[in-house]
Design a protein around this motif. Sequence first.
Motif, PDB file in Angstrom:
ATOM      1  N   ALA A  55       0.857  -1.191   0.000  1.00 20.67           N
ATOM      2  CA  ALA A  55       0.000   0.000   0.000  1.00 20.67           C
ATOM      3  C   ALA A  55       0.889   1.235   0.000  1.00 20.67           C
ATOM      4  O   ALA A  55       1.932   1.259   0.649  1.00 20.67           O
ATOM      5  CB  ALA A  55      -0.915   0.005   1.222  1.00 20.67           C
ATOM      6  N   GLY A  56       0.476   2.247  -0.696  1.00 23.13           N
ATOM      7  CA  GLY A  56       1.258   3.471  -0.789  1.00 23.13           C
ATOM      8  C   GLY A  56       0.946   4.443   0.336  1.00 23.13           C
ATOM      9  O   GLY A  56       0.048   4.223   1.150  1.00 23.13           O
ATOM     10  N   PRO A  57       1.659   5.545   0.372  1.00 22.09           N
ATOM     11  CA  PRO A  57       1.457   6.546   1.409  1.00 22.09           C
ATOM     12  C   PRO A  57       0.085   7.224   1.339  1.00 22.09           C
ATOM     13  O   PRO A  57      -0.378   7.798   2.314  1.00 22.09           O
ATOM     14  CB  PRO A  57       2.585   7.561   1.180  1.00 22.09           C
ATOM     15  CG  PRO A  57       3.090   7.294  -0.192  1.00 22.09           C
ATOM     16  CD  PRO A  57       2.750   5.890  -0.538  1.00 22.09           C
ATOM     17  N   ASP A  58      -0.561   7.117   0.178  1.00 22.08           N
ATOM     18  CA  ASP A  58      -1.888   7.721   0.023  1.00 22.08           C
ATOM     19  C   ASP A  58      -3.024   6.777   0.411  1.00 22.08           C
ATOM     20  O   ASP A  58      -4.196   7.113   0.224  1.00 22.08           O
ATOM     21  CB  ASP A  58      -2.087   8.193  -1.422  1.00 22.08           C
ATOM     22  CG  ASP A  58      -1.167   9.355  -1.757  1.00 22.08           C
ATOM     23  OD1 ASP A  58      -0.845  10.138  -0.839  1.00 22.08           O
ATOM     24  OD2 ASP A  58      -0.752   9.471  -2.928  1.00 22.08           O
ATOM     25  N   GLU A  59      -2.678   5.613   0.953  1.00 18.90           N
ATOM     26  CA  GLU A  59      -3.702   4.642   1.386  1.00 18.90           C
ATOM     27  C   GLU A  59      -4.548   5.269   2.494  1.00 18.90           C
ATOM     28  O   GLU A  59      -4.022   5.846   3.439  1.00 18.90           O
ATOM     29  CB  GLU A  59      -3.028   3.373   1.913  1.00 18.90           C
ATOM     30  CG  GLU A  59      -3.952   2.227   2.171  1.00 18.90           C
ATOM     31  CD  GLU A  59      -4.453   1.580   0.883  1.00 18.90           C
ATOM     32  OE1 GLU A  59      -5.505   0.929   0.958  1.00 18.90           O
ATOM     33  OE2 GLU A  59      -3.802   1.708  -0.179  1.00 18.90           O
TER      34      GLU A  59
END
Length: 144
Positions: A55-59
Amino acid sequence: MTTPPVTVSDQATAAEAAVRMTEEAVGCVMVTEGDTLCGILTDRDIVMRGVACAAGPDEPVTRLMSTPVVTVSASDDLDVAYQLYRREDIRRLPVLDGGRLVGVLAIDDLFADALQRLADLLGPVSWSALREQPDSRPRRRSAP
């Protein structure tokens, strides 16, 4: 307990929550929608449910947080918190007052309480032992 609790909106991202944890030097944030507690997000959640699953930081925090949240009432006795920690295998316990989030009780807070209780018991016993004169009479051994 720690008050006020460190919170993030249910609209926050993992990166925003991580920054908030860093700024406040805490290992978790309470995820809220207005005044309502929705979940709890720990640094471990970000690693295990976020980074480890690519998962990315924008999750959104709502995809990473733990829910439902085990809580305790501000009016509950501390023994209720001890029981919840044992039964639920948790490390942080949000404290609610009339449904409103007012603080977080961490397991470290209970350790501090337990140590203080022990010190409260040991103090008088130690003082009493120091004031007693040594007994010069031979001690009687009790039968096995």
